[in-house]
Design a protein around this motif. Sequence first.
Motif, mmCIF file in Angstrom:
data_model
loop_
_atom_site.group_PDB
_atom_site.id
_atom_site.type_symbol
_atom_site.label_atom_id
_atom_site.label_comp_id
_atom_site.label_asym_id
_atom_site.label_seq_id
_atom_site.Cartn_x
_atom_site.Cartn_y
_atom_site.Cartn_z
ATOM 1 N N TYR A 129 8.896 2.860 3.500
ATOM 2 C CA TYR A 129 7.740 2.263 4.497
ATOM 3 C C TYR A 129 7.777 3.119 5.605
ATOM 4 C CZ TYR A 129 6.989 -0.903 0.498
ATOM 5 O OH TYR A 129 6.832 -1.564 -0.708
ATOM 6 N N GLY A 130 6.577 3.063 6.243
ATOM 7 C CA GLY A 130 6.508 3.600 7.689
ATOM 8 C C GLY A 130 6.787 2.193 8.283
ATOM 9 N N ASP A 131 7.429 2.547 9.628
ATOM 10 C CA ASP A 131 7.989 1.477 10.406
ATOM 11 C C ASP A 131 6.955 0.576 10.696
ATOM 12 O OD1 ASP A 131 10.221 3.772 12.504
ATOM 13 O OD2 ASP A 131 10.575 2.717 10.427
ATOM 14 N N PHE A 132 5.666 0.827 10.793
ATOM 15 C CA PHE A 132 4.418 -0.052 11.291
ATOM 16 C C PHE A 132 4.275 -1.136 10.190
ATOM 17 C CE2 PHE A 132 1.498 1.690 8.708
ATOM 18 C CZ PHE A 132 1.784 2.851 8.436
ATOM 19 N N VAL A 133 4.623 -0.797 8.950
ATOM 20 C CA VAL A 133 4.701 -1.742 7.983
ATOM 21 C C VAL A 133 4.948 -3.193 8.215
ATOM 22 C CG1 VAL A 133 4.544 -2.256 5.495
ATOM 23 C CG2 VAL A 133 4.164 0.117 6.410
ATOM 24 N N LYS A 134 6.237 -3.390 8.425
ATOM 25 C CA LYS A 134 6.911 -4.639 8.850
ATOM 26 C C LYS A 134 6.580 -5.455 7.800
ATOM 27 C CE LYS A 134 6.434 -3.322 13.877
ATOM 28 N NZ LYS A 134 5.905 -3.996 15.236
ATOM 29 N N GLY A 135 6.808 -4.979 6.666
ATOM 30 C CA GLY A 135 6.683 -6.045 5.407
ATOM 31 C C GLY A 135 5.323 -6.437 5.023
ATOM 32 N N ARG A 136 4.500 -5.956 5.519
ATOM 33 C CA ARG A 136 3.087 -6.383 5.177
ATOM 34 C C ARG A 136 2.541 -5.785 4.165
ATOM 35 N NH1 ARG A 136 -0.677 -4.873 9.158
ATOM 36 N NH2 ARG A 136 0.836 -2.991 9.583
ATOM 37 N N PHE A 137 2.979 -4.684 3.693
ATOM 38 C CA PHE A 137 2.399 -3.796 2.480
ATOM 39 C C PHE A 137 3.662 -3.766 1.387
ATOM 40 C CE2 PHE A 137 -0.165 -0.768 5.425
ATOM 41 C CZ PHE A 137 -0.839 -2.053 6.037
ATOM 42 N N THR A 138 3.209 -3.479 0.127
ATOM 43 C CA THR A 138 3.840 -3.354 -0.869
ATOM 44 C C THR A 138 3.288 -2.344 -1.783
ATOM 45 O OG1 THR A 138 4.548 -5.660 -1.030
ATOM 46 C CG2 THR A 138 4.959 -4.403 -3.010
ATOM 47 N N ILE A 139 4.242 -1.340 -2.111
ATOM 48 C CA ILE A 139 3.828 -0.359 -2.972
ATOM 49 C C ILE A 139 4.393 -0.328 -4.350
ATOM 50 C CG2 ILE A 139 5.773 1.295 -2.414
ATOM 51 C CD1 ILE A 139 3.810 3.546 -2.455
ATOM 52 N N THR B 45 -0.408 5.600 -12.361
ATOM 53 C CA THR B 45 -1.221 4.908 -11.494
ATOM 54 C C THR B 45 -0.151 4.357 -10.165
ATOM 55 O OG1 THR B 45 -2.957 4.207 -12.630
ATOM 56 C CG2 THR B 45 -2.625 2.662 -10.598
ATOM 57 N N VAL B 46 -0.579 4.559 -8.871
ATOM 58 C CA VAL B 46 0.064 3.915 -7.814
ATOM 59 C C VAL B 46 -0.773 2.808 -6.871
ATOM 60 C CG1 VAL B 46 -0.266 5.728 -6.062
ATOM 61 C CG2 VAL B 46 1.592 4.448 -5.635
ATOM 62 N N SER B 47 -0.173 2.016 -6.451
ATOM 63 C CA SER B 47 -1.036 0.931 -5.783
ATOM 64 C C SER B 47 -0.228 0.536 -4.448
ATOM 65 C CB SER B 47 -1.119 -0.270 -6.762
ATOM 66 O OG SER B 47 -2.012 -0.178 -8.130
ATOM 67 N N LEU B 48 -1.271 0.094 -3.653
ATOM 68 C CA LEU B 48 -0.773 -0.419 -2.486
ATOM 69 C C LEU B 48 -1.372 -1.765 -2.011
ATOM 70 C CD1 LEU B 48 0.670 0.507 0.202
ATOM 71 C CD2 LEU B 48 -1.123 1.113 1.139
ATOM 72 N N GLU B 49 -0.610 -2.920 -2.014
ATOM 73 C CA GLU B 49 -1.329 -4.115 -1.541
ATOM 74 C C GLU B 49 -0.980 -4.235 -0.172
ATOM 75 O OE1 GLU B 49 -2.522 -6.315 -3.823
ATOM 76 O OE2 GLU B 49 -2.781 -7.705 -2.220
ATOM 77 N N MET B 50 -1.872 -4.627 0.552
ATOM 78 C CA MET B 50 -1.818 -4.709 2.172
ATOM 79 C C MET B 50 -2.311 -5.938 2.513
ATOM 80 S SD MET B 50 -3.401 -0.842 3.245
ATOM 81 C CE MET B 50 -5.201 -1.451 2.542
ATOM 82 N N ASN B 51 -1.233 -6.867 3.084
ATOM 83 C CA ASN B 51 -1.372 -7.867 3.694
ATOM 84 C C ASN B 51 -1.522 -8.257 5.247
ATOM 85 O OD1 ASN B 51 -1.772 -9.328 0.817
ATOM 86 N ND2 ASN B 51 0.606 -8.898 0.901
ATOM 87 N N ASN B 52 -1.845 -9.029 5.677
ATOM 88 C CA ASN B 52 -2.159 -9.426 7.267
ATOM 89 C C ASN B 52 -2.460 -8.253 8.007
ATOM 90 O OD1 ASN B 52 -1.746 -10.753 9.458
ATOM 91 N ND2 ASN B 52 0.702 -10.187 9.591
ATOM 92 N N LEU B 53 -3.704 -7.644 7.600
ATOM 93 C CA LEU B 53 -4.077 -6.375 8.001
ATOM 94 C C LEU B 53 -4.465 -6.742 9.558
ATOM 95 C CD1 LEU B 53 -6.078 -5.140 4.996
ATOM 96 C CD2 LEU B 53 -4.337 -3.860 6.166
#
Length: 124
Positions: free
Chosen positions: A59-69, A77-85
């Motif tokens: 993950y990119g450093d800015f993700v900080k645990g907020r996203f899950t690939i 298929t690839v998915s990206l779950e993005m939380n606390n946007l």
Amino acid sequence: QEQLVESGGGLVRAGGSLRLSCTASGRIVRIDDMGWYRQAPGKERELVATITGGGSTNYGDFVKGRFTISRDNAKYTVSLEMNNLESEDTAVYYCYALILALNPSEEYVASKSWGQGTQVTVSS
């Protein structure tokens, strides 16, 4: 010609969540790495997350645990779950895949394919 089609972008309030998906199609033999980049206005494209065929993630450093690939190899298929946007997450998100495919001459061809991009807008 292999194609990647993305879905799931949109407008969300800060603190909200979105899920992006990207599906590959074509004469695919195998897909190695898959992932997501993003590009905000006036900024360079940056890595968001990658996942190998075996499921290892980065993950990119800015993700900080907020996203899950994640990925579904059977469905390409690839998915990206993005939380606390955050408002800083506003960008066009592009998926990519390293694809081994067959061309019309039945030859193996390896390429890096990109999706068309999906807009994610986070309002503060």
